[in-house]
Design a protein around this motif. Structure first.
Motif, PDB file in Angstrom:
ATOM      1  N   CYS A   7      35.167   4.362  39.626  1.00 19.04           N
ATOM      2  CA  CYS A   7      35.895   5.557  39.159  1.00 19.04           C
ATOM      3  C   CYS A   7      34.974   6.763  38.981  1.00 19.04           C
ATOM      4  O   CYS A   7      35.344   7.878  39.390  1.00 19.04           O
ATOM      5  CB  CYS A   7      36.640   5.239  37.866  1.00 19.04           C
ATOM      6  N   PRO A   8      33.783   6.618  38.397  1.00 19.61           N
ATOM      7  CA  PRO A   8      32.880   7.765  38.366  1.00 19.61           C
ATOM      8  C   PRO A   8      32.486   8.261  39.750  1.00 19.61           C
ATOM      9  O   PRO A   8      32.278   9.460  39.946  1.00 19.61           O
ATOM     10  CB  PRO A   8      31.664   7.238  37.600  1.00 19.61           C
ATOM     11  N   ALA A   9      32.378   7.347  40.720  1.00 18.16           N
ATOM     12  CA  ALA A   9      32.058   7.784  42.077  1.00 18.16           C
ATOM     13  C   ALA A   9      33.150   8.696  42.622  1.00 18.16           C
ATOM     14  O   ALA A   9      32.865   9.720  43.261  1.00 18.16           O
ATOM     15  CB  ALA A   9      31.867   6.563  42.979  1.00 18.16           C
ATOM     16  N   LEU A  10      34.409   8.352  42.365  1.00 16.27           N
ATOM     17  CA  LEU A  10      35.519   9.207  42.804  1.00 16.27           C
ATOM     18  C   LEU A  10      35.455  10.568  42.124  1.00 16.27           C
ATOM     19  O   LEU A  10      35.606  11.618  42.768  1.00 16.27           O
ATOM     20  CB  LEU A  10      36.858   8.528  42.494  1.00 16.27           C
ATOM     21  N   PHE A  11      35.246  10.556  40.817  1.00 16.26           N
ATOM     22  CA  PHE A  11      35.210  11.831  40.093  1.00 16.26           C
ATOM     23  C   PHE A  11      34.012  12.663  40.518  1.00 16.26           C
ATOM     24  O   PHE A  11      34.100  13.901  40.590  1.00 16.26           O
ATOM     25  CB  PHE A  11      35.172  11.580  38.589  1.00 16.26           C
ATOM     26  N   LEU A  12      32.881  12.023  40.770  1.00 13.83           N
ATOM     27  CA  LEU A  12      31.696  12.771  41.186  1.00 13.83           C
ATOM     28  C   LEU A  12      31.919  13.436  42.540  1.00 13.83           C
ATOM     29  O   LEU A  12      31.430  14.550  42.775  1.00 13.83           O
ATOM     30  CB  LEU A  12      30.491  11.837  41.235  1.00 13.83           C
ATOM     31  N   LEU A  13      32.653  12.786  43.435  1.00 15.80           N
ATOM     32  CA  LEU A  13      32.986  13.420  44.712  1.00 15.80           C
ATOM     33  C   LEU A  13      33.847  14.665  44.493  1.00 15.80           C
ATOM     34  O   LEU A  13      33.680  15.677  45.180  1.00 15.80           O
ATOM     35  CB  LEU A  13      33.720  12.424  45.622  1.00 15.80           C
ATOM     36  N   VAL A  14      34.755  14.594  43.521  1.00 19.36           N
ATOM     37  CA  VAL A  14      35.560  15.782  43.191  1.00 19.36           C
ATOM     38  C   VAL A  14      34.659  16.893  42.679  1.00 19.36           C
ATOM     39  O   VAL A  14      34.764  18.055  43.106  1.00 19.36           O
ATOM     40  CB  VAL A  14      36.629  15.427  42.140  1.00 19.36           C
ATOM     41  N   ALA A  15      33.754  16.569  41.746  1.00 14.96           N
ATOM     42  CA  ALA A  15      32.870  17.591  41.176  1.00 14.96           C
ATOM     43  C   ALA A  15      31.945  18.174  42.239  1.00 14.96           C
ATOM     44  O   ALA A  15      31.718  19.400  42.279  1.00 14.96           O
ATOM     45  CB  ALA A  15      32.057  16.985  40.031  1.00 14.96           C
ATOM     46  N   LEU A  16      31.406  17.341  43.107  1.00 17.96           N
ATOM     47  CA  LEU A  16      30.547  17.841  44.182  1.00 17.96           C
ATOM     48  C   LEU A  16      31.338  18.726  45.146  1.00 17.96           C
ATOM     49  O   LEU A  16      30.830  19.756  45.611  1.00 17.96           O
ATOM     50  CB  LEU A  16      29.923  16.667  44.937  1.00 17.96           C
ATOM     51  N   GLY A  17      32.577  18.330  45.440  1.00 23.33           N
ATOM     52  CA  GLY A  17      33.413  19.157  46.306  1.00 23.33           C
ATOM     53  C   GLY A  17      33.680  20.520  45.684  1.00 23.33           C
ATOM     54  O   GLY A  17      33.650  21.550  46.377  1.00 23.33           O
ATOM     55  N   MET A  18      33.943  20.547  44.363  1.00 25.96           N
ATOM     56  CA  MET A  18      34.151  21.833  43.682  1.00 25.96           C
ATOM     57  C   MET A  18      32.881  22.668  43.718  1.00 25.96           C
ATOM     58  O   MET A  18      32.926  23.888  43.918  1.00 25.96           O
ATOM     59  CB  MET A  18      34.598  21.596  42.238  1.00 25.96           C
ATOM     60  N   GLY A  19      31.718  22.022  43.530  1.00 22.47           N
ATOM     61  CA  GLY A  19      30.463  22.766  43.577  1.00 22.47           C
ATOM     62  C   GLY A  19      30.197  23.354  44.949  1.00 22.47           C
ATOM     63  O   GLY A  19      29.780  24.510  45.076  1.00 22.47           O
ATOM     64  N   LEU A  20      30.440  22.575  46.010  1.00 17.52           N
ATOM     65  CA  LEU A  20      30.245  23.088  47.368  1.00 17.52           C
ATOM     66  C   LEU A  20      31.214  24.211  47.682  1.00 17.52           C
ATOM     67  O   LEU A  20      30.857  25.202  48.331  1.00 17.52           O
ATOM     68  CB  LEU A  20      30.408  21.951  48.377  1.00 17.52           C
ATOM     69  N   LEU A  21      32.468  24.073  47.213  1.00 15.42           N
ATOM     70  CA  LEU A  21      33.452  25.121  47.457  1.00 15.42           C
ATOM     71  C   LEU A  21      33.069  26.410  46.745  1.00 15.42           C
ATOM     72  O   LEU A  21      33.208  27.511  47.308  1.00 15.42           O
ATOM     73  CB  LEU A  21      34.831  24.647  46.997  1.00 15.42           C
ATOM     74  N   ILE A  22      32.577  26.300  45.525  1.00 20.14           N
ATOM     75  CA  ILE A  22      32.132  27.492  44.789  1.00 20.14           C
ATOM     76  C   ILE A  22      30.962  28.152  45.505  1.00 20.14           C
ATOM     77  O   ILE A  22      30.874  29.381  45.592  1.00 20.14           O
ATOM     78  CB  ILE A  22      31.757  27.117  43.344  1.00 20.14           C
ATOM     79  N   SER A  23      30.060  27.331  46.055  1.00 20.43           N
ATOM     80  CA  SER A  23      28.891  27.889  46.733  1.00 20.43           C
ATOM     81  C   SER A  23      29.260  28.634  48.004  1.00 20.43           C
ATOM     82  O   SER A  23      28.479  29.469  48.491  1.00 20.43           O
ATOM     83  CB  SER A  23      27.891  26.773  47.058  1.00 20.43           C
ATOM     84  N   THR A  24      30.425  28.344  48.591  1.00 15.20           N
ATOM     85  CA  THR A  24      30.864  29.092  49.781  1.00 15.20           C
ATOM     86  C   THR A  24      31.444  30.453  49.418  1.00 15.20           C
ATOM     87  O   THR A  24      31.600  31.306  50.296  1.00 15.20           O
ATOM     88  CB  THR A  24      31.925  28.292  50.559  1.00 15.20           C
ATOM     89  N   LEU A  25      31.779  30.654  48.144  1.00 11.00           N
ATOM     90  CA  LEU A  25      32.385  31.918  47.715  1.00 11.00           C
ATOM     91  C   LEU A  25      31.347  32.930  47.266  1.00 11.00           C
ATOM     92  O   LEU A  25      31.624  34.133  47.263  1.00 11.00           O
ATOM     93  CB  LEU A  25      33.368  31.658  46.560  1.00 11.00           C
ATOM     94  N   ALA A  26      30.166  32.501  46.853  1.00 12.10           N
ATOM     95  CA  ALA A  26      29.123  33.411  46.382  1.00 12.10           C
ATOM     96  C   ALA A  26      27.770  32.836  46.759  1.00 12.10           C
ATOM     97  O   ALA A  26      27.596  31.625  46.873  1.00 12.10           O
ATOM     98  CB  ALA A  26      29.217  33.602  44.868  1.00 12.10           C
TER      99      ALA A  26
END
Length: 371
Positions: free
Chosen positions: A261-280
């Motif tokens: 379960c933490p692996a799933l959540f960490l993929l979500v958090a990493l995806g959010m971080g990568l998406l934020i990095s594409t905006l700025a």
């Protein structure tokens, strides 16, 4: 995608992590600091509550009851000569409540009637007031039962309460807060760390060098994901170890669920971080966006501290887009209740969908161009 290029990108990222201690601090030192702060410094329990006690006519019965208050770890009683002095102490915030034993207390108790006590509670902090009221009611009923047993008389009350507390019988807020804090920590590690690292590459000019190389954008994204996924899982294992062995939080569920379960959540958090990095492409801007978009919702709207069912309907609906809500529910269930599959599977499915969504959006917005 070539394995050799991907291996080189992952190795480069690990070398950069070793050379930059800030990433290691966010992944391993920050969880320790937050857990120590919340584990020892933040508590929703009421202990040693200052309580004014007024006894109009001292007797053996009043002395026995006040002695019970003094022996309780929940109260720190202070005796006042009259109700007027106790009221002034309550108004001046010197005490959090008043217990008043009137002059007919002992006479009514010995005659077989219910001997009432007057209780006034400071309601400025409504949560603390309810806790103090509940503690006093429980202690009052227990004391009445003991008095009835001593004289061999059956205690008759309008309602006989037999409490049974599930999942957290010790009533320790630490057991509730620490598992939820793991979700907040992993949100910071995954989203903030990943977004900052990519923005730093743009600021230092190393991203342009990667763009000019034969590597594909998918290889670049995976090269970022793998090292910080490993660091995030390491931070999670450190947090769980501290929760169990340092703070004594019971773990009733399966250990493998605390990996999957933490692996799933960490993929979500990493995806959010990568998406934020594409905006700025600026570290300061990225850090502000990551805190507002990921950390604050995880702290306020995940059920970590504040009960979601007590929120307005609009805010309750908004919590469904907060990934930490699902992960907090899984953690608190696995730690305190065990493997409750309807809770685990339903929330894991939601996390899987959010991981696919955020990683897919990050991949679609990432292009090998400098604009």
């Amino acid at each position: 995608m070539k394995a050799m290029r991907l291996r080189g990108l992952v190795r480069k990222e690990f070398l950069q992590i070793v050379r930059d201690p800030s990433a290691i601090a966010i992944a391993f030192i920050m969880p320790v600091v937050l857990l120590l702060l919340f584990g020892y410094g933040v508590s929703l329990d009421a202990h040693h509550v200052p309580l004014a006690v007024v006894v109009d006519q001292p007797s053996a019965q009043t002395g026995d009851f006040v002695g019970g208050l003094e022996q309780s770890p929940y109260f720190a009683p202070r005796r006042y000569p009259d109700i007027g002095a106790a009221r002034r102490a309550l108004v001046e915030r010197q005490v959090s409540g008043i217990v008043w034993l009137r002059g007919n207390f002992a006479r009514k108790l010995l005659s077989g009637d219910t001997a009432p006590i007057a209780v006034w509670v400071d309601g400025v902090d409504a949560n603390n007031a309810r806790i103090v009221q509940g503690y006093l009611q429980g202690m009052w009923q227990t004391w009445l039962q003991l008095q009835a047993d001593r004289i061999g008389r059956k205690l008759t009350l309008p309602v006989q309460v037999e409490a049974r507390i599930w999942f957290n019988p010790a009533l320790r807020s630490r057991d509730f807060l620490v598992p939820g804090l793991v979700a907040v920590i992993m949100t910071l590690i995954g989203a903030l760390l990943t977004a900052l690292v990519v923005a730093r590459e743009w600021e230092r000019g190393t991203m342009e060098a990667l763009m000019a190389s034969p590597v594909t954008m998918s290889e670049i994204l995976l090269g970022k994901l793998v090292p910080y996924f490993i660091m995030g899982m390491g931070g999670m294992l450190l947090s769980v170890a501290m929760a169990v062995w340092l703070f004594g939080v019971p773990l009733h569920g399966s250990l493998w669920l605390l990996v999957l379960c933490p692996a799933l959540f960490l993929l979500v958090a990493l995806g959010m971080g990568l998406l934020i990095s594409t905006l700025a492409k600026n570290q300061f801007v990225v850090a502000q966006v990551a805190v507002i978009v990921t950390f604050l919702p995880a702290f306020l709207l995940s059920g970590f501290i504040f009960d979601i069912n007590s929120m307005p309907a609009v805010i309750q609906g908004l919590t469904h887009v907060v990934a930490a809500r699902y992960y907090v529910a899984i953690l608190q269930t696995v730690f305190l209740a065990g493997d409750v599959w309807p809770v685990v599977l339903g929330n894991s499915l939601a996390l899987t969908g959010m991981a696919v969504l955020f990683l897919g959006l990050a991949w679609r917005r990432s292009r090998k161009r400098l604009d």
